[in-house]
Structures are given as C-alpha cells and as structure tokens.
Design a protein around this motif. Sequence first.
Motif, PDB file in Angstrom:
ATOM      1  N   MET A 148      -0.815  -6.160  13.503  1.00 34.53           N
ATOM      2  CA  MET A 148      -0.416  -5.069  12.619  1.00 34.53           C
ATOM      3  C   MET A 148       1.014  -5.291  12.112  1.00 34.53           C
ATOM      4  SD  MET A 148      -2.925  -3.003  12.411  1.00 34.53           S
ATOM      5  CE  MET A 148      -4.191  -4.167  12.765  1.00 34.53           C
ATOM      6  N   TRP A 151       1.644  -7.734   9.245  1.00 41.92           N
ATOM      7  CA  TRP A 151       1.439  -7.192   7.892  1.00 41.92           C
ATOM      8  C   TRP A 151       2.530  -6.207   7.523  1.00 41.92           C
ATOM      9  CZ3 TRP A 151      -1.767  -9.372   4.606  1.00 41.92           C
ATOM     10  CH2 TRP A 151      -2.786 -10.178   5.111  1.00 41.92           C
ATOM     11  N   ILE A 152       2.892  -5.345   8.485  1.00 39.85           N
ATOM     12  CA  ILE A 152       3.962  -4.389   8.196  1.00 39.85           C
ATOM     13  C   ILE A 152       5.226  -5.153   7.811  1.00 39.85           C
ATOM     14  CG2 ILE A 152       5.397  -2.546   9.156  1.00 39.85           C
ATOM     15  CD1 ILE A 152       3.066  -1.807  10.982  1.00 39.85           C
ATOM     16  N   TYR A 155       5.144  -6.441   4.108  1.00 39.46           N
ATOM     17  CA  TYR A 155       5.347  -5.395   3.105  1.00 39.46           C
ATOM     18  C   TYR A 155       6.758  -4.824   3.201  1.00 39.46           C
ATOM     19  CZ  TYR A 155       0.347  -5.716   2.436  1.00 39.46           C
ATOM     20  OH  TYR A 155      -0.904  -6.192   2.163  1.00 39.46           O
ATOM     21  N   LEU A 159       9.442  -4.919   0.249  1.00 40.61           N
ATOM     22  CA  LEU A 159      10.021  -3.665  -0.221  1.00 40.61           C
ATOM     23  C   LEU A 159      11.536  -3.748  -0.199  1.00 40.61           C
ATOM     24  CD1 LEU A 159       9.190  -0.688  -0.983  1.00 40.61           C
ATOM     25  CD2 LEU A 159       9.653  -0.115   1.385  1.00 40.61           C
ATOM     26  N   ASN A 163      14.289  -3.907  -3.403  1.00 40.62           N
ATOM     27  CA  ASN A 163      15.257  -2.831  -3.571  1.00 40.62           C
ATOM     28  C   ASN A 163      16.690  -3.262  -3.256  1.00 40.62           C
ATOM     29  OD1 ASN A 163      13.778  -0.282  -4.344  1.00 40.62           O
ATOM     30  ND2 ASN A 163      12.508  -1.113  -2.707  1.00 40.62           N
TER      31      ASN A 163
ATOM     32  N   GLY B 241      -8.335 -11.820   2.248  1.00 39.32           N
ATOM     33  CA  GLY B 241      -7.258 -10.843   2.179  1.00 39.32           C
ATOM     34  C   GLY B 241      -6.908 -10.148   3.487  1.00 39.32           C
ATOM     35  N   GLY B 242      -7.140 -10.820   4.605  1.00 36.49           N
ATOM     36  CA  GLY B 242      -6.785 -10.204   5.879  1.00 36.49           C
ATOM     37  C   GLY B 242      -7.729  -9.096   6.310  1.00 36.49           C
ATOM     38  N   LYS B 272      -6.199   1.391   1.262  1.00 37.81           N
ATOM     39  CA  LYS B 272      -6.075   0.138   0.528  1.00 37.81           C
ATOM     40  C   LYS B 272      -6.180   0.383  -0.979  1.00 37.81           C
ATOM     41  CE  LYS B 272      -5.465  -3.574   3.017  1.00 37.81           C
ATOM     42  NZ  LYS B 272      -4.471  -4.570   2.639  1.00 37.81           N
ATOM     43  N   LEU B 290      13.007   3.962  -6.214  1.00 35.99           N
ATOM     44  CA  LEU B 290      12.555   2.895  -5.325  1.00 35.99           C
ATOM     45  C   LEU B 290      11.664   1.951  -6.125  1.00 35.99           C
ATOM     46  CD1 LEU B 290      13.280   2.729  -2.331  1.00 35.99           C
ATOM     47  CD2 LEU B 290      10.991   3.525  -1.811  1.00 35.99           C
ATOM     48  N   ARG B 291      11.893   0.664  -5.955  1.00 36.67           N
ATOM     49  CA  ARG B 291      11.058  -0.294  -6.683  1.00 36.67           C
ATOM     50  C   ARG B 291       9.915  -0.773  -5.803  1.00 36.67           C
ATOM     51  NH1 ARG B 291      15.412  -4.139  -9.684  1.00 36.67           N
ATOM     52  NH2 ARG B 291      17.094  -2.626  -9.776  1.00 36.67           N
ATOM     53  N   GLU B 292       8.883  -1.260  -6.440  1.00 37.85           N
ATOM     54  CA  GLU B 292       7.736  -1.840  -5.729  1.00 37.85           C
ATOM     55  C   GLU B 292       7.222  -0.912  -4.630  1.00 37.85           C
ATOM     56  OE1 GLU B 292       6.357  -4.777  -6.531  1.00 37.85           O
ATOM     57  OE2 GLU B 292       7.828  -5.298  -8.051  1.00 37.85           O
ATOM     58  N   SER B 294       4.427   0.154  -4.119  1.00 36.73           N
ATOM     59  CA  SER B 294       3.094  -0.179  -3.609  1.00 36.73           C
ATOM     60  C   SER B 294       3.187  -0.774  -2.202  1.00 36.73           C
ATOM     61  CB  SER B 294       2.393  -1.147  -4.547  1.00 36.73           C
ATOM     62  OG  SER B 294       3.007  -2.406  -4.481  1.00 36.73           O
ATOM     63  N   ASN B 295       4.295  -1.479  -1.932  1.00 38.55           N
ATOM     64  CA  ASN B 295       4.471  -2.038  -0.589  1.00 38.55           C
ATOM     65  C   ASN B 295       4.431  -0.960   0.478  1.00 38.55           C
ATOM     66  OD1 ASN B 295       4.865  -4.915  -0.896  1.00 38.55           O
ATOM     67  ND2 ASN B 295       6.672  -4.367  -2.077  1.00 38.55           N
ATOM     68  N   LEU B 296       5.003   0.188   0.137  1.00 38.10           N
ATOM     69  CA  LEU B 296       5.047   1.294   1.081  1.00 38.10           C
ATOM     70  C   LEU B 296       3.636   1.760   1.403  1.00 38.10           C
ATOM     71  CD1 LEU B 296       7.541   2.656   2.260  1.00 38.10           C
ATOM     72  CD2 LEU B 296       7.270   4.458   0.577  1.00 38.10           C
ATOM     73  N   GLN B 298       0.952   0.018   1.001  1.00 38.98           N
ATOM     74  CA  GLN B 298       0.185  -1.038   1.651  1.00 38.98           C
ATOM     75  C   GLN B 298       0.491  -1.122   3.139  1.00 38.98           C
ATOM     76  OE1 GLN B 298       0.874  -3.640  -1.485  1.00 38.98           O
ATOM     77  NE2 GLN B 298      -1.247  -4.299  -1.612  1.00 38.98           N
ATOM     78  N   MET B 299       1.696  -0.708   3.480  1.00 40.11           N
ATOM     79  CA  MET B 299       2.107  -0.709   4.875  1.00 40.11           C
ATOM     80  C   MET B 299       1.413   0.402   5.664  1.00 40.11           C
ATOM     81  SD  MET B 299       6.066  -0.584   5.968  1.00 40.11           S
ATOM     82  CE  MET B 299       6.709  -1.117   4.416  1.00 40.11           C
ATOM     83  N   TYR B 302      -1.506   0.225   8.395  1.00 38.15           N
ATOM     84  CA  TYR B 302      -1.123  -0.453   9.633  1.00 38.15           C
ATOM     85  C   TYR B 302      -0.243   0.446  10.492  1.00 38.15           C
ATOM     86  CZ  TYR B 302      -2.733  -4.363   6.843  1.00 38.15           C
ATOM     87  OH  TYR B 302      -3.483  -5.184   6.062  1.00 38.15           O
ATOM     88  N   VAL B 303       0.684   1.145   9.816  1.00 38.46           N
ATOM     89  CA  VAL B 303       1.566   2.048  10.558  1.00 38.46           C
ATOM     90  C   VAL B 303       0.748   3.166  11.201  1.00 38.46           C
ATOM     91  CG1 VAL B 303       3.488   3.658  10.358  1.00 38.46           C
ATOM     92  CG2 VAL B 303       3.525   1.525   9.074  1.00 38.46           C
ATOM     93  N   THR B 305      -2.363   3.096  12.024  1.00 38.23           N
ATOM     94  CA  THR B 305      -3.129   2.540  13.147  1.00 38.23           C
ATOM     95  C   THR B 305      -2.288   2.519  14.413  1.00 38.23           C
ATOM     96  OG1 THR B 305      -4.226   1.075  11.609  1.00 38.23           O
ATOM     97  CG2 THR B 305      -4.484   0.577  13.924  1.00 38.23           C
TER      98      THR B 305
END
Lengths: 372, 331
Positions: A148, A151-152, A155, A159, A163, B241-242, B272, B290-292, B294-296, B298-299, B302-303, B305
């Motif tokens: 996990m 992957w975290i 990303y 991120l 920024n 893709g994991g 997802k 905040l830029r990008e 989508s990363n947040l 996408q995270m 997992y967080v 979980t």
Amino acid sequence: MKDKKTSFWSSPAVAGVLASLISIVVGLLLGFLLLLILNAGAAVSGMGTMLTAGVRNLDQLAKVLYQAAPLMLCGLSVGFAFKTGLFNIGASGQYTMGMFFALLCGIHFQMPWYVCLLASMLGGAIWGVFPGLFKALFNVNEVITAIMFNWIGVYFVNLMCANTPDMLAGSWGGSSNDRTAALSAANPGALLPKAGLDKLFAGSTWINIGIFISILFAVLVWVILQKTTFGYELKACGFNRDASQYAGINAKRSIVLSMVIAGALSGLGGGISYLAGTVQYVMLKNILAMGFNGIPVALLANSNPIGTIFSALFISYIQTGGSAMQPTFSAETINIVISVIIYLSAFSLLMRGVISRLLAHRNEKTKGGAAK
Amino acid sequence: MTILANVLSLTVIFAVPLLLVALGGMFSERSGVINIALEGMMIIGALAASFTLQAFDKSGFGAGAPQLAMFVAILVAGLVGMLFSLLLGFAAINLKADQTIGGTALNQFAPAFAVVLTWAIQGEGLTTIQLPGWLRITRDTLGLPEAKNPQGFFNILFFKYFYLTTVVAVVLFIASYVVLYKTKFGLRLRACGEHPQAADSVGINVYKMRYAGVLISGFLGGIGGIAYTVAAGSGFTSNVGGYGFLALAVMIFGNWKPFTILGASFFFALFKVVAAYNSSLSFLPKFEGLREVSNLYQMLPYVVTMLVLIFTSKHSQAPKAEGIPYDKGSR
C-alpha cells in the motif's frame, strides 16, 4: 589438511554460495533457452552480449558500478528485514521517498550532497516506520502495508513535486515540467563527487563515489548484525519472536527499528541513484522497479551483507548486458532470468539442504575409499 | 446525470477485475496458500487472451461471432492463468518454499515475459497488443432496437461499457459463493486453511485441496486480467496497472468473504474512477491552489485500506494456517 578441507566443504556458507550459483546458472540457461525459442539465429550472439557487455569498455563498467550502488542498498534493506523475520517488499516506496527527500534538499533548499544523502535516509526511514508500526501495534502483515505504501509513496511524491514548482525542470531551463530539474543546472553542489574517478574511467559520466558509500554501508550492516547486541536481538527476534520475548527482548521495538533501518537503507539508495545527476525523476504513475530488484539481490546473497556486495554487482552486470541486447531482444529478458533466480531462491533452504547432504555424502565416500 | 451514469458504469467495469481477482485470492488463501502473485496471474491471463482475440480478429471469426470469440478468449485467459499458477503451487505446496518469495518471482516473471513475447511476435518496440473493436456488447448484440436517446441515463449505464466479462463475473461470483459455503469441497478447502492437521486427520488430502485453491485463483486471476484490459480500453501493454495488488487489498478489506469482497471491490473501483475523472466531477472539492490533485484521489483507496486495517485487524478473519507450508510429519 584433509580435515580442514572436509570442514570447508560441509560449512553452511559454502552450501549457500553453491545454491546461489546453481540458481544463477539455471536462470541463465533458461534465459538462453528463451532466446533460442524466440530467435535461434541471434541467440548465441545475444547471450554473448548479455554476458560481456558489462566489461566491454570502461564506460559500461562504470555503468555497472553506478547501478550496483542503489541495488546494493535496496538489497541490504531487504536482507536486513529478512534477518528480523520481515519481508520488506516496500523497498520501492522507501527508495522513492529517499529520492524525493534528496532532491527536495538538493534543488529546493540548495543543500550540499552530504546533507541530501542524510535527508534521503530520513525519507526512507519515515516510509519504513509505517510497515513496522502497523505490524507491531495492529498486527497487520508488513507485506500488505508495504505494498500500500509503495503506491501511496508514488502519488505523494508526484503531488509534492508538482506543488514545488522550483523542483521541476521547467524552472531551471528544462523543456518539460513532467520531471525534476537536472541537478547540474539546479545545484551542482548536490551532485555526488567523482573524486577523480571519472579520469580513471575515461571520462565516464556514470561513475561517482556512490558505489563506495554502498560498500561502506554493507560493511556497517554486517558489523551491526554480527558484532552488536542490538543486531543479535534483531536476529533473535527473527528466528523466534516468542522465545526472544521470553528472553527479555522487546520484539515490537525490534520490528519497528528493523523496518526503520531497512527503510533508511533503501532511501539512501534512492538518494545515491538520483544525486548522480544522470537521471531525472519523471512523474509517472508507476512504482519504481529498483526497490523490487533489491529482493533478488538479497535472496542471492542469502541476506548476508557482504554477499550483497557481490550479488548487487552481478545483477547490475547482467542488467547492463540486458540493455545492450536491445533491439534484437527486449531488455526485459533479464527480468525473466532474475525471476527464475528468485523462484529458485524461494526454496533455497531445501536446495542448500540437498547440497550439504550431497557434499557430506561425497566426503564420506572419499573417506571410505581412503580407509580401504 | 450523464456524468453520474458514466461514473457508475465505469465503476462496474473496473470493479469486475477487482472482484474476480480478489475472489481468486480468497480461494488460494482460504486453502492456506498466500498468493501475492495475483498481479502476475492477471498479466499472463491478459496476455494469452489478447493474443487470442487478435488471432480471432485476423481470421475473421471474431467479427462474425464476437461474443463467442470473447467467451473463448476468457476461457483461454482462465486456463493459462491456471497453468501459470501451477508454478506457485509447486513451490508452495510440494517444495514447501516461502510463499511470498515464490509469488514475488511470479510477479517479476509475468510482465517481463509479456514484453519479451510481445516483442517477439509483433516486432521490435511494438509493446501494445491492440484489442479488436468488436468486443463490446451492444443493443444490437442482444437484439434490442436502437436507443431512442443514446445519451439517456440507462443507456449509458447499461451499454456504454458492457462486456461479456461483466456477465462472466456475475456468474463466477455466485458460483464462488456456492462452492465455498454450500459444497463439501468448499468446507474441506476452508478446513485446510484453518487447521490442516485436523483436516488431514479426517482423511482430507491437504496438498490436493491447496492445489485446488491455487488453481482456482489462477483461473479467476487470468480472467480478471482480460477483464482489466478490456476495461482499460487502450490495448494490452504488459501490465494491469497494479490491480493485482489492489485486489489483494480488496480481499483483505473484504475479510476473505465473497459478499464483503463484492462490496470492497465496488468501493475501490469507485475511488479509482473518481480519481481518474476528478476534474470533470463538479461535486468534488477542488483544492484551489493545489496542482495535480488527481494524485490525492489516487492515494485515497490505499490510505483508506490502511485505516480500515487498523480497525479491523483485531477481528481479522484471516485463515489461520495461511502461509505455513503443510508438513505431514509435523502433525
């Protein structure tokens, strides 16, 4: 004299090395078989390239050493965790965090290289805390947490990089903003010193002191594991957690500390690899493969820190050979060879048992022959 | 409403691979074998099915009978995945090897093998296997008349991303539940994951049962692989893709039980999809400045979980004997 020889052949270390060598030979043979099936005409020359490209010229040799440095550290990381009975599949995430911390210090804060390296260890260690803590406090399998957090980590780093605009190539004269800035443009002081090695290697850009730092850490890890009480406690915890707890060792503390150290090692790997200035981090949504390659390095070395030096050099060597096989064969062929090696290592214990039994058997036979 | 329909139908199509693969993992682990090679099994299954579909496309058979061709491809994916899982079974059951390391080897092997084979068959540098265009189930396939309003809520929900894999997943989900809980086989399989010594003492062949668990996981994993490739839509690129690792999380999140796994796979798929389409979803917080972002998003799965694992690990129903090679002698 003869007694000495017998004890040499029946020592477990020899059986371990033999098991690793057998894994390598079988892996290479299967790789060759694959090449034969795919393109019989070019198979022999392809295999020749794979096995010799690493020493073809000084530049290639420098590349082998350059790649071996992070591989060694990731291998040490995985091996260190193995010794405590933990499987650190999170080396990749820790490596990524190490890379990020190093580049943050190098580009954003304009720090010199040694500060960046320390930062990379910190970054990796932070990412190692999680699997350790989750295992110790909540009994969550460290493999799951690590996967996990791989992957975290990806990303999170993407991120953060996006920024921190002054970390990106665009702010330093680069053309694209999908990657971090080239260190040579952003802060040459963060580049790992070459210490005159580039003259030795005919001006190769690959070479720097990274490989020596890695070897130093391999020795350091060996000392910790073999010569300190702390290392002994970690290993005891790995052999039998309940027994070590009964003997007064704080098993939870051992688990967390072991993962923190493993994380710091992988993180340092990330730092070393990106502070060389030869690659820039590209913000993709993929996990970096380097951490995973630490697994075969550790397995081949049977988690022995000194053995890791050699196994990392070997894996780096055939990887360099693999790249040289392109475009006739895909460089991924090497990963197949490596996967076979991992697969065989999975039952290396069994193999080692068989080997030592065979050796013992042979010794008995020769002894019997002498008696006659 | 159009966006909602899109999100929902995408969630379904991405939940399908997660569901199938997590169910596969469930069978393997409930028989006592840890299977982190799910990702590899997906890749091998998807590889085989993609080549099968390509061959059907070239021969013209696919365009003539698309859903039959798709069914055969799904079957191929399952069978090849099964064949691949034998490697895990052999190492974990016969040789009593470390199951996690064996699985790691398979995960390393699969993508490399896929790239090498794709290169060899398609030529240097061509790493994508294009999927043919006739895979989707349309209204026409089902003999329905043309939709009056193609952009209507239900038309998008049901037909925009409708593939045979979804139907297969529904069937296999029901079958999995029945097999695991309503048959003698399922009971025996579960016993081998909880207390293999006891199972052995009443005459159950633990090795056979564990092989069955691993093979089922290979079958479902392979099918999950092609289900992912179809959902991703841009052809097979030697990775999934994991999703294999995500499915592992789904399985744990779902507490090794079919219905909770079903719920968990929808939960993950929704995250997802939201992550992928966050810019066009007006109800989501935008995090100005905040830029990008989508990363947040996408995270997040997992967080979440990890957070859930903290709270559920105390009551975790993980099979007790998973990961421990069964040795008759140690009974």
